[in-house]
Design a protein around this motif. Structure first.
Motif, PDB file in Angstrom:
ATOM      1  N   VAL A 100       0.831  -1.204   0.000  1.00  0.00           N
ATOM      2  CA  VAL A 100       0.000   0.000   0.000  1.00  0.00           C
ATOM      3  C   VAL A 100       0.868   1.257   0.000  1.00  0.00           C
ATOM      4  O   VAL A 100       0.620   2.204  -0.769  1.00  0.00           O
ATOM      5  CB  VAL A 100      -0.954   0.001   1.206  1.00  0.00           C
TER       6      VAL A 100
ATOM      7  N   GLY B  81       2.467   1.864  -3.342  1.00  0.00           N
ATOM      8  CA  GLY B  81       1.505   2.397  -4.291  1.00  0.00           C
ATOM      9  C   GLY B  81       1.262   3.877  -4.075  1.00  0.00           C
ATOM     10  O   GLY B  81       1.186   4.665  -5.037  1.00  0.00           O
TER      11      GLY B  81
ATOM     12  N   THR C 143      -6.404   7.358  -3.571  1.00  0.00           N
ATOM     13  CA  THR C 143      -6.952   6.423  -4.551  1.00  0.00           C
ATOM     14  C   THR C 143      -6.082   5.185  -4.681  1.00  0.00           C
ATOM     15  O   THR C 143      -6.594   4.059  -4.764  1.00  0.00           O
ATOM     16  CB  THR C 143      -7.094   7.112  -5.919  1.00  0.00           C
ATOM     17  N   ALA C 144      -4.780   5.371  -4.710  1.00  0.00           N
ATOM     18  CA  ALA C 144      -3.875   4.226  -4.817  1.00  0.00           C
ATOM     19  C   ALA C 144      -4.057   3.279  -3.637  1.00  0.00           C
ATOM     20  O   ALA C 144      -4.160   2.060  -3.807  1.00  0.00           O
ATOM     21  CB  ALA C 144      -2.429   4.707  -4.899  1.00  0.00           C
ATOM     22  N   ALA C 145      -4.103   3.829  -2.426  1.00  0.00           N
ATOM     23  CA  ALA C 145      -4.272   2.991  -1.239  1.00  0.00           C
ATOM     24  C   ALA C 145      -5.627   2.304  -1.254  1.00  0.00           C
ATOM     25  O   ALA C 145      -5.736   1.094  -0.997  1.00  0.00           O
ATOM     26  CB  ALA C 145      -4.125   3.843   0.023  1.00  0.00           C
TER      27      ALA C 145
ATOM     28  N   ASP D 245      -7.602   1.540  -3.785  1.00  0.00           N
ATOM     29  CA  ASP D 245      -7.748   0.522  -4.828  1.00  0.00           C
ATOM     30  C   ASP D 245      -6.936  -0.735  -4.537  1.00  0.00           C
ATOM     31  O   ASP D 245      -7.397  -1.852  -4.803  1.00  0.00           O
ATOM     32  CB  ASP D 245      -7.351   1.104  -6.182  1.00  0.00           C
ATOM     33  N   VAL D 246      -5.736  -0.576  -3.987  1.00  0.00           N
ATOM     34  CA  VAL D 246      -4.930  -1.747  -3.637  1.00  0.00           C
ATOM     35  C   VAL D 246      -5.636  -2.563  -2.558  1.00  0.00           C
ATOM     36  O   VAL D 246      -5.755  -3.793  -2.659  1.00  0.00           O
ATOM     37  CB  VAL D 246      -3.521  -1.327  -3.167  1.00  0.00           C
TER      38      VAL D 246
ATOM     39  N   ARG E 267      -5.336   5.511  -9.605  1.00  0.00           N
ATOM     40  CA  ARG E 267      -5.817   4.212 -10.059  1.00  0.00           C
ATOM     41  C   ARG E 267      -4.754   3.492 -10.879  1.00  0.00           C
ATOM     42  O   ARG E 267      -4.592   2.269 -10.764  1.00  0.00           O
ATOM     43  CB  ARG E 267      -7.095   4.392 -10.869  1.00  0.00           C
TER      44      ARG E 267
ATOM     45  N   ALA F 188      -2.160   2.121  -8.434  1.00  0.00           N
ATOM     46  CA  ALA F 188      -2.656   0.945  -7.732  1.00  0.00           C
ATOM     47  C   ALA F 188      -2.628  -0.282  -8.641  1.00  0.00           C
ATOM     48  O   ALA F 188      -2.206  -1.373  -8.226  1.00  0.00           O
ATOM     49  CB  ALA F 188      -4.070   1.192  -7.222  1.00  0.00           C
TER      50      ALA F 188
END
Length: 417
Positions: free
Chosen positions: A64, A67, A100-102, A104-105, A142, A145
């Motif tokens: 996470v 990302g 968003t990265a966190a 979505d992962v 996104r 991720a």
């Protein structure tokens, strides 16, 4: 070993957003907060009951945070992305990208946590003004991720890795009271995040059973690590209990706040520490699988069979702490401690360690200024707990330091142009 307890969500300072975006934002939390907030939530989603192995939980923190790091530096620059060459528009919101990265992962790997993740995600985006910058940040997050999910696909997480050594003298076997099989043996074969292969950091073999060093190790842990030891001091007893589980993510959040790190440096701090921690654990478990040495509780109870005239058996001996279900050599706690200290000192411009870290068991916080004091306490804790020998502890610290030095010489570096 238990998983880290609820992690602290502290704030970091100094924004790293483009001026056009920063001027439009209302007075809200400092941008670095998004990294600490999602680190805290990661621990709660991955291990809501605090029952997972801490090394397993650390893997998700690493994925996470890596990302989020890519999402942030892909927009802001300053440091090399983690195994990625994509760049986002400079006008994009890096706060929205990180959240968003966190999100979505975690949603990909833990879909049952969707309601909680959606609520936290909405709260994160509420900190960002609506508009093109937010939309661009979400889109880039996104992509970051999706890249992390692809990177870790089929990495060996949770696969069956048998421990095939026969239970002979000197070889690990399940320990009392639970007599459980080798826990998380797959960790020693997990694909590393930074290093090429763990065996290049594998230390030399532990002392032979008939050596004076082996006898000294056994005498020491037998004396100070016993459940009813009369030579272990109250301070040593507390230290053994303190380091059963510590709140690393909370310590990183605290460090980011007190050192005034902006969003970019906060993302780098979390990503570097968490990925190095994973590779240090992989190196430790690689050694455990390779050498498979028995734990002190087995060695002390069966010392009559070790062929060493300097040792003496005590069939009723019990350690102060419950022995984790994997081999003695080398210590996972000290390996990750050595890696942590080397990572913090490498990233920081401060001459002191300046690490404030809390114990989940004792609900107390310690402040370490001298790097060697931290690693020495972790080494002592595992010996005073009766679950590792001095040699296993010291070899762990040195191995973790080597892993961190190699990894950071090649990752998370400042951009040269």
């Amino acid at each position: 070993m238990a998983a880290a307890a609820a992690l602290l969500g502290l704030t970091a300072t100094a924004a790293a957003l483009p001026a056009s975006v920063a001027q439009a934002e209302p007075a809200v939390s400092a941008p670095g907060t998004v990294i600490a907030d999602w680190a805290r939530l990661t621990g709660e989603v991955v291990d809501p009951e605090g029952k997972s192995n801490s090394s397993e939980t650390s893997i998700w923190h690493a994925v996470v945070s890596a990302g989020m790091y890519n999402a942030v530096v892909g927009i802001e620059g300053r440091y090399e992305p983690y195994r990625w060459n994509e760049r986002g528009p400079r006008s994009a919101s890096s706060v929205a990208a990180a959240a968003t990265a966190a999100h979505d992962v975690l949603l990909h790997h833990f879909p049952k946590a969707k309601p909680r993740l959606e609520s936290a995600y909405a709260a994160s985006l509420a900190e960002v003004p609506d508009g093109a910058a937010e939309e661009a940040g979400v889109e880039f997050g996104r992509r970051a991720a999706a890249h992390m999910v692809t990177l870790r696909k089929d990495d060996g997480f949770g696969l069956q890795v048998p421990f095939t050594a026969s239970p002979s003298v000197g070889v690990w076997r399940p320990t009392p009271p639970a007599q459980q099989p080798f826990t998380s043996s797959w960790l020693g074969r997990l694909r590393p995040m930074l290093i090429e292969r763990p065996d290049r950091f594998r230390p030399a073999a532990p002392p032979s059973l008939t050596s004076a060093r082996y006898a000294a190790d056994l005498h020491e842990v037998k004396a100070v690590g016993g459940k009813t030891s009369t030579v272990r001091t109250p301070e040593q007893t507390e230290t053994a209990r303190f380091f059963t589980t510590v709140d690393l993510q909370g310590a990183l959040a605290d460090r980011a706040e007190r050192h005034g790190l902006d969003l970019v440096d906060t993302a780098r701090l979390f990503a570097a520490v968490n990925t190095v921690q994973v590779d240090a654990a992989i190196a430790a478990w690689d050694a455990k699988l390779h050498y498979g040495s028995w734990r002190p509780v087995t060695a002390i109870r069966e010392a009559a069979d070790d062929g060493n005239p300097l040792t003496e058996a005590d069939p009723a001996w019990e350690p102060f702490l419950v022995t984790p279900s994997h081999p003695d050599y080398l210590s996972g706690h000290t390996t990750t401690a050595g890696a942590l200290v080397r990572t913090l000192m490498t990233l920081s411009d401060h001459p002191s360690l300046d690490l404030r870290i809390a114990s989940a068991m004792l609900k107390k916080t310690r402040h370490y200024q001298v790097p060697g004091h931290y690693t020495s306490d972790v080494e002592g804790a595992r010996m005073w707990g009766g679950i590792h020998t001095r040699t296993a502890n010291e070899a762990g610290t040195m191995t973790g330091e080597r892993v961190a030095a190699w990894a950071l010489a090649r990752n998370f570096r400042p951009l040269t142009a």
